[in-house]
Design an enzyme around this catalytic site. Structure first.
Site: not given
Ligand code: NHR
Ligand code: GAR
Length: 210
Positions: A85, A104, A88, A140
């Protein structure tokens, strides 16, 4: 092949990956949250785990650098985001270019970011799903490897819809990793991913249930 898996929570996708009998080894599981249930699952499988709290770092860049150094100790062929979460940094993503994948919980490019199920329901869409993609610096938006579509039902809540999508995730994430491990994913000149040597019925899209 060696896989390193990054998680933040429950770890059900990690479980699906471990259960799939892939021709690859999960050599370490890392989390930004010590309390992530998926770390306990990894320990139960005798897999090395590391919890690195992002709150202990002054910047995203320093946190990602520390993660990168831990990960590189395992010399992975593939880094798998499984419910990870933290967004990166470009530096982290570029370091693992072509060997960093994410699942995702939406049919990208719809519903990037967070709370995808609630947003899909609020829009009244009839089809929702999940996407495995290569990670690029733009959140994403990396090349799609495989997608699964599920029907939205009129009585769905974010929880029931999310559970249906999660089942689909558990089917397509191990499959995508298998294709990577078998060296069957090719990125073409337009940046799109193509599946090599697919037999008749094998495809990169699934329609699961009405
Ligand atoms: N990083 C990059 N550069 N590119 C992507 O495509 C990424 C990534 C990091 C994570 C997973 C992604 C998802 O599938 C992912 C894809 C976290 C957030 C977010 O807003 C958004 C998308 C995804 C993962 N995170 C907040 C932050 O400030 C924290 C949110 C929390 O802790 O609950 O990093 O959805
Ligand atoms: C999954 O639904 C995955 O797609 C989502 O979080 C869940 C993780 O479940 N990923 C995101 O939302 C990334 N931002 P899990 O820990 O049981 O695999």
């Amino acid at each position: 092949m060696k896989l390193v898996v990054l998680i933040s929570g429950r770890g059900s996708n990690l479980q699906a990956i471990l259960d799939a009998g892939l021709p690859a080894e999960v050599v370490a599981v890392l989390s930004n949250r010590e309390s992530a249930e998926g770390l306990r699952l990894a320990e139960a499988h005798g897999i090395a785990t590391h919890a690195l709290a992002h709150t202990g770092f002054a910047s995203r860049a320093e946190f990602d650098q520390a993660m990168l150094q831990l990960i590189d100790n395992y010399a992975p062929d593939l880094v798998v985001l499984a419910g990870y979460m933290r967004i990166l940094t470009d530096e982290f993503v570029q370091h693992y270019a072509g060997r960093l994948i994410n699942i995702h919980p939406s049919l990208l490019p719809s519903y990037t970011g967070l709370n995808t199920h609630a947003r899909a329901l609020a829009d009244g869409v009839k089809i929702h799903g999940c996407t495995v993609h290569l990670v690029t610096p733009t959140l994403d938006h990396g090349p799609v490897i495989v997608q699964a579509a599920v029907a939205v039902r009129s009585d769905d809540t974010a929880e029931t819809l999310g559970a249906r999508v999660l089942e689909a995730e558990h089917r397509i994430y191990p499959l995508a990793i298998r294709w990577f491990v078998e060296n069957r994913l090719a990125v073409d000149a337009c940046g799109k991913v193509n599946l090599l040597n697919g037999e008749g019925s094998e495809q990169s899209v699934f329609y699961l249930g009405a």
